[in-house]
Design an enzyme around this catalytic site. Structure first.
Site, mmCIF file in Angstrom:
data_model
loop_
_atom_site.group_PDB
_atom_site.id
_atom_site.type_symbol
_atom_site.label_atom_id
_atom_site.label_comp_id
_atom_site.label_asym_id
_atom_site.label_seq_id
_atom_site.Cartn_x
_atom_site.Cartn_y
_atom_site.Cartn_z
ATOM 1 N N SER A 41 -42.271 82.096 16.431
ATOM 2 C CA SER A 41 -43.652 81.644 16.630
ATOM 3 C C SER A 41 -43.644 80.211 17.151
ATOM 4 C CB SER A 41 -44.429 81.775 15.318
ATOM 5 O OG SER A 41 -45.807 81.616 15.532
ATOM 6 N N ASN A 42 -44.726 79.486 16.971
ATOM 7 C CA ASN A 42 -44.803 78.093 17.428
ATOM 8 C C ASN A 42 -45.715 77.321 16.486
ATOM 9 O OD1 ASN A 42 -47.624 78.224 18.474
ATOM 10 N ND2 ASN A 42 -46.690 79.776 19.778
#
Ligand code: PMT
Length: 208
Positions: free
Chosen positions: A21-22
């Site tokens: 993810s981020n």
């Protein structure tokens, strides 16, 4: 206007426990949604996994992955007058997602990835006379990449942020952005709350 807004990260799972993810928290997209609702627009907010309350008057659709976000955008788009893509969509996903937890002893030390669909490019044929606003998250001067993405993704405007700048980008309540449009000069906005950035985006949409 009927405005569709995306917010937050996507999660690309390897198994039910692990994902890529981020750092997006959804604050920017939720602020755009709040600003749009405050102005009386009909707002649909497609949110990745975030822990934020839905702004009053906003219809929210929760998704996890980029593929789910694409499907939700495609479902909602026909009714919309404008789209604001502030979500930080993961560009890659693991080639396989297992239904049960991967055992450490069975895991390779390499994760094999496949590209995710580019949501904006995928829906471009459905744009018709809708307004499309994207974001460009860059490290350093975002000008060149923002202008490239504005054209490559067929956008009417792109909101560029240098996510390394003080008070800008991920997980903070403020942002420092520049608006790039197809014909006009770049518009550099001062450091301000994400809600005020959202209000400026909505004012731009209303002026088109
Ligand atoms: O959520 P916060 O913590 O408040 O952080 C805000 C933010 C930094 C996430 C936000 O301000 C921001 O910059 N959002 C865009 C992040 C991003 O993915 O930028 P990009 O330059 O990688 O993508 C360009 C555009 O293409 C974006 O509109 C993005 O939504 C879109 N995109 C990207 C990848 C993909 N597969 N499909 C897309 O449609």
């Amino acid at each position: 206007m009927k405005i569709l807004i995306t917010a937050g990260p996507t999660r690309e799972h390897l198994d039910p426990i692990r994902f890529i993810s981020n750092r997006s928290t959804g604050k920017m997209g939720f602020a755009v949604a709040q600003a749009a609702a405050e102005r009386g627009h009909t707002v649909t907010l497609i949110a990745g996994p975030v822990s934020l309350a839905t702004p009053p008057g906003v219809t929210r659709v929760d998704v996890t992955s980029a593929c789910e976000m694409l499907e939700a955008v495609q479902r909602a788009l026909p009714k919309q007058d404008a789209l604001v893509m502030s979500a930080a969509v993961a560009d890659w996903r693991p080639i396989q997602k297992t239904a049960t937890k991967l055992k450490k002893r069975d895991m390779e030390p390499v994760i094999h990835l496949v590209p995710n669909p580019d949501i904006l490019k995928t829906i471009l044929p459905e744009k018709e006379n809708r307004l499309f606003v994207g974001f460009a998250a860059e490290t350093g001067d975002p000008t060149a990449e923002a202008q490239r993405k504005l054209t490559a993704k067929g956008l009417d405007m792109i909101v560029a942020n240098d996510v390394t700048a003080e008070g800008a980008g991920f997980a903070v309540d403020t942002n420092r952005v520049t608006f790039f449009t197809v014909n006009g000069q770049p518009q550099v906005l001062p450091l301000q709350s994400k809600l005020d950035v959202g209000r400026a985006i909505i004012a731009w949409l209303e002026g088109q």
